[in-house]
Enzyme design. Structure first.
Site, short mmCIF file in Angstrom:
data_model
loop_
_atom_site.label_atom_id
_atom_site.label_comp_id
_atom_site.label_asym_id
_atom_site.label_seq_id
_atom_site.Cartn_x
_atom_site.Cartn_y
_atom_site.Cartn_z
CG HIS A 496 -1.68 1.24 1.46
ND1 HIS A 496 -3.03 1.32 1.28
CD2 HIS A 496 -1.29 2.50 1.84
CE1 HIS A 496 -3.45 2.56 1.54
NE2 HIS A 496 -2.40 3.29 1.88
CD GLU A 497 1.67 3.75 3.82
OE1 GLU A 497 1.91 4.77 3.14
OE2 GLU A 497 0.72 3.69 4.62
CG HIS A 500 0.48 6.51 -0.68
ND1 HIS A 500 -0.70 6.98 -1.23
CD2 HIS A 500 0.12 5.92 0.50
CE1 HIS A 500 -1.70 6.71 -0.42
NE2 HIS A 500 -1.24 6.06 0.63
CG HIS A 503 -0.70 8.45 -6.90
ND1 HIS A 503 -1.86 8.48 -6.17
CD2 HIS A 503 -0.99 9.15 -8.04
CE1 HIS A 503 -2.79 9.15 -6.82
NE2 HIS A 503 -2.28 9.56 -7.96
#
Length: 706
Positions: A496-497, A500, A503
């Site tokens: 998940h992290e 980022h 992104h």
């Protein structure tokens, strides 16, 4: 979680083969230098920047003074533009670039504040940030700058794309600052914002600096792995162990595994009192200030004010979303509580035993072990941190068409901090840099988040500034005889992290205002939450998950099936807690009852959706999301609905999560645009249809009404 850069002037403007990872080994040649990639970047008219981190209080003060001076010079230049000479470049564009420069200069100070091993340096960084925040608010209320921008907007320029969007949002944000109000009211809002900025920083610092040691005997810690308790730092007496409730992985060990209810209760109570004495009075002031600002600006609530620029648009939509989710989950939630209550009754011999907040995690974990043969602790052997990291990198390289290489980190801010470069697989174009700071230490930010350091965006000379970010996490550190071993939840957190990071680094947005994770707060988690689905797929897991003691042993499909069954069997517990946190947020920032009290009202909000917090506690004092995610915590569940829909496209493919074509499409339609177009448009472009709740509801075991 991605940490929004709120401390800048810009807060107001708005089965595939795995590519090898270049890792440093003792017998490997020296790592490449960042200079090598900067030279390559120049060939693409890109700038790749290795930030400099201040080493002393004098350094910090010098940086802060330079930032303020630079901002004033730019503000004067914009204010001096005559109406007949106004262009996008010398008004809106100039302010966007200023915000980019400020972030690039101030972010290293923010990193020092959150990661330095030197308490004095952390304090100096905090003081400097407070000073800049006060200046930033004042700068954002410069009427001469506003008049120049307003004058340009009045010419009704023929703009399109990002420029049109940036102008519209700049004028919107001036309105949201109160520039439609009388000068007296506008000045009042400015002063309130300055006060709010200072208090918000203090709130976050208090959480980071707070220590919550809890002592136990060996008997009280029965159920925790022996390997965990062998850590010399935990053993503080003959039969005494000291664990820190403020260190997340230590806290979770106790509340999930300790057989002693009293031990679980004490640990949760300590966690729920983080910074309570200091932060409850602060939060009372902060909430009052936010309410006053919202009302001065013509909004009913702070939630209405904050959500206006997000997908939800208003508090009513958020409440409706949360209420519908809560009601839909109620039958399953009651079923889960009933199961856990029967288990506790059997353990205690008390048929009237009640499931408390400190019981739920323990019995949920026990239920998974007994009913589904899923032992989260036993599964850790399949997830050594280093192999998970390398495996994740290999998968993301292959799916998204990138290369990830470790390079020399000439000035790490702490031992073990590494530096990496991401490049395009086909062209070798360097796309950005990222730091990894992955294990806990005293004084460090105690959660998991990506911090933006160098903000991407076009600069006036035509070159493109590529981004640099930091991933700051707190995974279990390695032991004496074993590597760092992650739980399945922690593997999801890792995927998940780093989402980022992707992104941020894959962005192609022209303006800094729109690049990377500068998207609506209730969308920003969606791309990362979608990547959590990867670690539930056996084809993906088999690429890296193996017993570190015998790498030929992979996780059997039956175990994964049981894990998924266990997840679905206890999913209501997860989402009811998320609703509890979101309701806590709305209790602070939405419409309030006459008897509103920060501690009592937020505890009641959690009780209504989940379970009562321990008596005499105020967990909201340690709820760091309230500075940055204020009136936005609902966004996690909101983004989950989008994430499930995005993931469904991969799931429908024969190659599932390893489908390169879909991966490239995700990169081009979601990661690269950032907020350069409406995110609804980006989601629909990826899906090939309007978004739907069907996949999310199916994951929850709730039938869709469609």
């Amino acid at each position: 979680m991605t940490r929004p850069f709120q401390k800048s002037i810009f807060t107001w403007l708005a089965a595939a083969a795995i590519t090898p990872i270049a890792l440093a080994q003792e017998d490997s040649p020296p790592l490449e230098q960042v200079d090598d990639f900067q030279e390559i970047a120049a060939k693409f008219n890109n700038i790749l920047t290795l930030p400099e981190f201040p080493q002393s209080e004098a350094d910090i003060n010098a940086v802060t003074e330079e930032i303020i001076a630079r901002a004033n010079r730019t503000g004067d230049a914009v204010a001096g533009v005559k109406a007949e000479d106004a262009t996008f470049a010398n008004t809106i564009g100039k302010l966007d670039h200023l915000a980019q420069i400020i972030q690039n200069q101030l972010s290293p100070v923010v990193i020092v504040e959150n990661t330095s091993t030197d308490p004095a340096l952390r304090k100096a960084a905090t003081d400097a940030i407070k000073k800049f925040e006060e200046f930033s608010v004042g700068f954002s209320y410069r009427d001469d700058v506003y008049q120049a921008v307003k004058g340009y907007a009045a010419t009704d320029p023929d703009l399109e794309g990002e420029q049109k969007k940036l102008l519209e949002e700049t004028m919107r944000d001036y309105r949201r600052k109160g520039f439609d109000l009388s000068p007296e009211k506008r000045t009042n809002v400015e002063e309130l914002q300055k006060k709010l900025s200072k208090l918000s920083t203090d709130f976050s610092v208090n959480i980071r600096e707070y220590k919550a040691p809890v002592t136990f005997t060996m008997g009280e810690l029965k159920g925790l792995p022996e390997s965990f308790l062998e850590d010399d730092e935990l053993k503080t007496g003959e039969d005494e162990y000291t664990l820190n409730a403020n260190v997340t992985f230590q806290y979770l060990k106790v509340i999930e595994l300790a057989e002693s209810e009293e031990a679980r209760k004490r640990m949760m109570a300590a966690r729920s009192k983080l910074a309570m004495e200091a932060n409850i009075p602060l939060l009372e002031e902060i909430v009052a200030l936010r309410d006053e600002i919202a009302q001065e600006l013509g909004y009913k609530t702070w939630a209405d004010y904050r959500t206006e620029t997000r997908m939800a648009k208003n508090e009513a939509t958020v409440r409706s979303f949360l209420d519908e989710l809560k009601v839909g989950l109620t039958p399953k939630w009651e079923e889960e509580l009933n199961i856990f209550q029967k288990m506790k009754a059997e353990d205690t011999g008390d048929p009237e035993a009640v499931i408390n907040a400190w019981d739920l995690y323990y019995y949920r974990e026990k239920y998974r072990r007994e009913q589904f043969d899923v032992d989260s602790e036993a599964l850790r052997v399949y997830f050594p941190y280093q192999e998970c990291l390398e495996g994740m990198f290999g998968i993301y390289q292959d799916v998204f068409g990138i290369k990830i290489q470790q390079i020399d980190n000439p000035n790490p801010w702490a031992e073990g901090v590494t530096l990496w470069v991401v490049s395009d697989e086909e062209s070798d174009e360097p796309l950005g840099l990222f730091f990894l700071d992955m294990f806990p230490r005293d004084g460090k930010f105690n959660h998991f988040a990506q911090f933006s350091i160098i903000k991407a965006g076009q600069i006036p000379d035509g070159d493109y500034q590529r981004p640099t970010v930091a991933l700051i996490c707190n995974f279990p550190p390695p032991g004496e005889d074993a590597p760092s071993l992650l739980s399945t939840d922690e593997v999801e957190t890792l995927f998940h992290e780093f989402g980022h990071v992707l992104h941020s680094i894959l962005t192609r947005a022209e303006y800094a205002s729109f690049s990377g994770t500068s998207v609506p707060r209730d969308f920003v988690e969606a791309p990362s939450q979608m990547l959590e689905y990867w670690v539930r797929d056996k084809t993906v897991l088999d690429l890296f998950a193996a017993d570190y003691r015998d790498e030929s042993k992979k996780i059997p499909q039956k175990v994964l099936d049981n894990m998924e069954a266990a997840r679905l069997a206890t999913i209501a517990s997860h989402y009811r807690r998320q609703i509890g946190y979101a309701n806590t947020d709305l209790a602070l920032h939405g419409a309030k009852e006459d008897d509103f009290n920060v501690a009592d009202s937020t505890n009641a909000a959690m009780t209504d959706a989940f379970l009562p917090p321990p008596e005499g506690t105020a967990y909201v004092a340690g709820f760091g999301h309230m500075m940055g995610y204020d009136a936005g915590y609902y966004g996690y569940a909101w983004a989950d609905t989008i994430a499930a829909d995005l993931a469904s496209i991969f799931e429908a493919s024969d190659d599932r999560y390893l489908d390169k074509d879909i991966g490239r499409k995700l990169r081009s339609e979601i990661f690269e645009p950032g907020d350069s177009r409406d995110v609804e448009e980006s989601v629909e472009a990826f899906l090939g249809r309007p978004r739907s709740l069907d996949a999310f509801l199916q994951n929850l075991g709730i039938e869709s009404n469609n």
